[in-house]
Design a protein around this motif. Sequence first.
Motif, PDB file in Angstrom:
ATOM      1  N   ALA A 219       0.905  -1.139   0.030  1.00  0.00           N
ATOM      2  CA  ALA A 219      -0.022   0.205   0.030  1.00  0.00           C
ATOM      3  C   ALA A 219       0.823   1.139  -0.021  1.00  0.00           C
ATOM      4  CB  ALA A 219      -1.192  -0.040   1.278  1.00  0.00           C
ATOM      5  N   LEU A 220       2.033   1.247   0.740  1.00  0.00           N
ATOM      6  CA  LEU A 220       2.870   2.335   0.895  1.00  0.00           C
ATOM      7  C   LEU A 220       3.476   2.440  -0.683  1.00  0.00           C
ATOM      8  CD1 LEU A 220       4.895   1.854   4.262  1.00  0.00           C
ATOM      9  CD2 LEU A 220       2.880   3.374   3.551  1.00  0.00           C
ATOM     10  N   LEU A 221       3.883   1.482  -1.158  1.00  0.00           N
ATOM     11  CA  LEU A 221       4.527   1.557  -2.671  1.00  0.00           C
ATOM     12  C   LEU A 221       3.506   2.133  -3.569  1.00  0.00           C
ATOM     13  CD1 LEU A 221       7.596   0.971  -3.351  1.00  0.00           C
ATOM     14  CD2 LEU A 221       6.610  -1.301  -4.158  1.00  0.00           C
ATOM     15  N   ASP A 222       2.320   1.625  -3.529  1.00  0.00           N
ATOM     16  CA  ASP A 222       1.333   2.394  -4.182  1.00  0.00           C
ATOM     17  C   ASP A 222       1.103   3.806  -4.116  1.00  0.00           C
ATOM     18  OD1 ASP A 222       0.615   0.086  -5.422  1.00  0.00           O
ATOM     19  OD2 ASP A 222      -1.237  -0.502  -4.057  1.00  0.00           O
ATOM     20  N   GLY A 223       1.188   4.179  -2.853  1.00  0.00           N
ATOM     21  CA  GLY A 223       1.146   5.628  -2.475  1.00  0.00           C
ATOM     22  C   GLY A 223       2.316   6.464  -3.076  1.00  0.00           C
ATOM     23  N   ILE A 224       3.361   5.752  -2.973  1.00  0.00           N
ATOM     24  CA  ILE A 224       4.645   6.369  -3.532  1.00  0.00           C
ATOM     25  C   ILE A 224       4.397   6.507  -4.971  1.00  0.00           C
ATOM     26  CG2 ILE A 224       7.382   6.054  -3.849  1.00  0.00           C
ATOM     27  CD1 ILE A 224       7.132   4.523  -1.404  1.00  0.00           C
ATOM     28  N   GLY A 225       3.912   5.549  -5.936  1.00  0.00           N
ATOM     29  CA  GLY A 225       3.822   5.620  -7.374  1.00  0.00           C
ATOM     30  C   GLY A 225       2.840   6.587  -7.436  1.00  0.00           C
ATOM     31  N   GLN A 226       1.871   7.051  -6.452  1.00  0.00           N
ATOM     32  CA  GLN A 226       0.979   8.392  -6.937  1.00  0.00           C
ATOM     33  C   GLN A 226       1.561   9.519  -6.454  1.00  0.00           C
ATOM     34  OE1 GLN A 226      -2.788   7.062  -5.325  1.00  0.00           O
ATOM     35  NE2 GLN A 226      -2.461   4.759  -6.078  1.00  0.00           N
ATOM     36  N   GLY A 227       2.736   9.744  -5.874  1.00  0.00           N
ATOM     37  CA  GLY A 227       3.433  10.933  -5.757  1.00  0.00           C
ATOM     38  C   GLY A 227       3.293  11.060  -4.115  1.00  0.00           C
ATOM     39  N   ASP A 228       2.650  10.158  -3.307  1.00  0.00           N
ATOM     40  CA  ASP A 228       2.655  10.513  -1.749  1.00  0.00           C
ATOM     41  C   ASP A 228       3.945  10.609  -1.178  1.00  0.00           C
ATOM     42  OD1 ASP A 228       1.719  10.451   0.992  1.00  0.00           O
ATOM     43  OD2 ASP A 228       0.389   9.098   0.767  1.00  0.00           O
ATOM     44  N   GLU A 229       4.348  11.643  -0.719  1.00  0.00           N
ATOM     45  CA  GLU A 229       5.540  11.541  -0.095  1.00  0.00           C
ATOM     46  C   GLU A 229       5.675  11.069   1.445  1.00  0.00           C
ATOM     47  OE1 GLU A 229       7.379  15.696  -0.127  1.00  0.00           O
ATOM     48  OE2 GLU A 229       7.328  15.825  -2.293  1.00  0.00           O
ATOM     49  N   SER A 230       4.489  11.224   1.993  1.00  0.00           N
ATOM     50  CA  SER A 230       4.570  10.733   3.313  1.00  0.00           C
ATOM     51  C   SER A 230       4.547   9.082   3.213  1.00  0.00           C
ATOM     52  CB  SER A 230       3.158  11.068   4.093  1.00  0.00           C
ATOM     53  OG  SER A 230       1.939  10.622   3.530  1.00  0.00           O
ATOM     54  N   ALA A 231       4.119   8.497   2.209  1.00  0.00           N
ATOM     55  CA  ALA A 231       4.281   7.095   2.056  1.00  0.00           C
ATOM     56  C   ALA A 231       5.607   6.617   1.938  1.00  0.00           C
ATOM     57  CB  ALA A 231       3.265   6.644   0.738  1.00  0.00           C
ATOM     58  N   PHE A 232       6.223   7.462   1.173  1.00  0.00           N
ATOM     59  CA  PHE A 232       7.687   7.307   0.948  1.00  0.00           C
ATOM     60  C   PHE A 232       8.192   7.352   2.158  1.00  0.00           C
ATOM     61  CE2 PHE A 232      11.989   8.985  -0.045  1.00  0.00           C
ATOM     62  CZ  PHE A 232      12.443   7.644  -0.612  1.00  0.00           C
ATOM     63  N   ARG A 233       8.113   8.356   3.010  1.00  0.00           N
ATOM     64  CA  ARG A 233       8.890   8.508   4.385  1.00  0.00           C
ATOM     65  C   ARG A 233       8.490   7.387   5.277  1.00  0.00           C
ATOM     66  NH1 ARG A 233       7.745  14.074   3.857  1.00  0.00           N
ATOM     67  NH2 ARG A 233       5.807  13.833   4.896  1.00  0.00           N
ATOM     68  N   ARG A 234       7.263   6.797   5.403  1.00  0.00           N
ATOM     69  CA  ARG A 234       7.047   5.498   6.080  1.00  0.00           C
ATOM     70  C   ARG A 234       7.564   4.351   5.541  1.00  0.00           C
ATOM     71  NH1 ARG A 234       1.811   7.754   5.754  1.00  0.00           N
ATOM     72  NH2 ARG A 234       1.011   6.086   4.714  1.00  0.00           N
ATOM     73  N   LEU A 235       7.818   4.049   4.071  1.00  0.00           N
ATOM     74  CA  LEU A 235       8.416   2.909   3.667  1.00  0.00           C
ATOM     75  C   LEU A 235       9.976   3.082   4.007  1.00  0.00           C
ATOM     76  CD1 LEU A 235       8.088   0.572   1.687  1.00  0.00           C
ATOM     77  CD2 LEU A 235       9.312   1.980   0.181  1.00  0.00           C
ATOM     78  N   TYR A 236      10.616   4.126   4.054  1.00  0.00           N
ATOM     79  CA  TYR A 236      11.867   4.501   4.297  1.00  0.00           C
ATOM     80  C   TYR A 236      12.119   4.119   5.802  1.00  0.00           C
ATOM     81  CZ  TYR A 236      16.371   6.780   4.961  1.00  0.00           C
ATOM     82  OH  TYR A 236      17.694   7.342   5.594  1.00  0.00           O
ATOM     83  N   GLU A 237      11.520   4.668   6.746  1.00  0.00           N
ATOM     84  CA  GLU A 237      11.726   4.471   8.044  1.00  0.00           C
ATOM     85  C   GLU A 237      11.456   2.924   8.471  1.00  0.00           C
ATOM     86  OE1 GLU A 237      12.736   6.328  10.340  1.00  0.00           O
ATOM     87  OE2 GLU A 237      12.760   8.124   8.944  1.00  0.00           O
ATOM     88  N   GLN A 238      10.452   2.391   7.718  1.00  0.00           N
ATOM     89  CA  GLN A 238      10.130   0.911   7.855  1.00  0.00           C
ATOM     90  C   GLN A 238      11.198  -0.083   7.570  1.00  0.00           C
ATOM     91  OE1 GLN A 238       6.249  -0.620   7.164  1.00  0.00           O
ATOM     92  NE2 GLN A 238       5.373   1.601   8.007  1.00  0.00           N
ATOM     93  N   THR A 239      11.850   0.288   6.510  1.00  0.00           N
ATOM     94  CA  THR A 239      12.833  -0.595   5.692  1.00  0.00           C
ATOM     95  C   THR A 239      14.390  -0.043   5.677  1.00  0.00           C
ATOM     96  OG1 THR A 239      12.219   0.555   3.613  1.00  0.00           O
ATOM     97  CG2 THR A 239      11.011  -1.640   4.269  1.00  0.00           C
ATOM     98  N   LYS A 240      14.715   1.158   6.046  1.00  0.00           N
ATOM     99  CA  LYS A 240      16.158   1.468   5.783  1.00  0.00           C
ATOM    100  C   LYS A 240      17.188   0.727   6.464  1.00  0.00           C
ATOM    101  CE  LYS A 240      15.982   5.069   9.690  1.00  0.00           C
ATOM    102  NZ  LYS A 240      16.099   6.410   9.955  1.00  0.00           N
ATOM    103  N   SER A 241      16.799   0.228   7.887  1.00  0.00           N
ATOM    104  CA  SER A 241      17.768  -0.233   8.612  1.00  0.00           C
ATOM    105  C   SER A 241      18.151  -1.752   7.738  1.00  0.00           C
ATOM    106  CB  SER A 241      17.455  -0.706   9.925  1.00  0.00           C
ATOM    107  OG  SER A 241      16.189  -1.529   9.988  1.00  0.00           O
ATOM    108  N   ARG A 242      17.146  -2.224   7.062  1.00  0.00           N
ATOM    109  CA  ARG A 242      17.432  -3.719   6.563  1.00  0.00           C
ATOM    110  C   ARG A 242      18.304  -3.500   5.342  1.00  0.00           C
ATOM    111  NH1 ARG A 242      13.230  -8.103   6.703  1.00  0.00           N
ATOM    112  NH2 ARG A 242      11.755  -7.451   8.563  1.00  0.00           N
ATOM    113  N   VAL A 243      17.925  -2.353   4.381  1.00  0.00           N
ATOM    114  CA  VAL A 243      18.804  -1.882   3.412  1.00  0.00           C
ATOM    115  C   VAL A 243      20.334  -1.670   3.686  1.00  0.00           C
ATOM    116  CG1 VAL A 243      18.859  -0.194   1.576  1.00  0.00           C
ATOM    117  CG2 VAL A 243      16.796  -1.203   2.076  1.00  0.00           C
TER     118      VAL A 243
END
Length: 197
Positions: free
Chosen positions: A9-33
């Motif tokens: 769902a966050l990725l869908d939001g990013i695809g539609q230009g939702d910056e807050s979705a991008f920030r949430r995805l980043y916060e949830q996955t940055k440590s793994r990356v």
Amino acid sequence: MNGEDALPALLDGIGQGDESAFRRLYEQTKSRVFTLALRYVRNTEDAEEITQDVFIDVFRSAQAFRGESGVLTWLYRITVNKSLDFQKRQKRQKRFAFLTSLFDSAAGHPMSQPTEPYHPGVALEDQERAAVLHRAIDKLPEKQRTVYILTRIEGLTNPEAASILTTSVGAVESLQQRALANLRKDLTALYDELNNP
């Protein structure tokens, strides 16, 4: 890999230009990356650079994600590719610096090999032994090294690694066996060399 439920769902939001979705995805996955990138480069600054590159890619290509694999699998695949590309670029730069030093006396010495940094994920107390292990892992062929990092260090299952590498589970198992055989051989030689200077 758990915790993926909200990521599509966050990725869908990013695809539609939702910056807050991008920030949430980043916060949830940055440590793994970041951690996976660090397995390859073992240098915090380089791992941070790779992490930034990965998320720039994610932001730009979110619309292209088709859901054929999980979001984390997709992120791991991007991270592996970016890490390998980064290492290839570094090798080319070192070769160029070495050649420059051969033909231009004003260029100084060739770039020196980086010292082995402390890696927070290494459980070995003896840093010298950890450095020996890292050198042996670095000498593995690219595919063997990636399978070893994903399954033995990151703790992913063989099917998860196969999905990231877009190959079969059998191929992952074969690469894993060859990696372990090469490490056994190399580590024996390295330890003999250390113990009998």
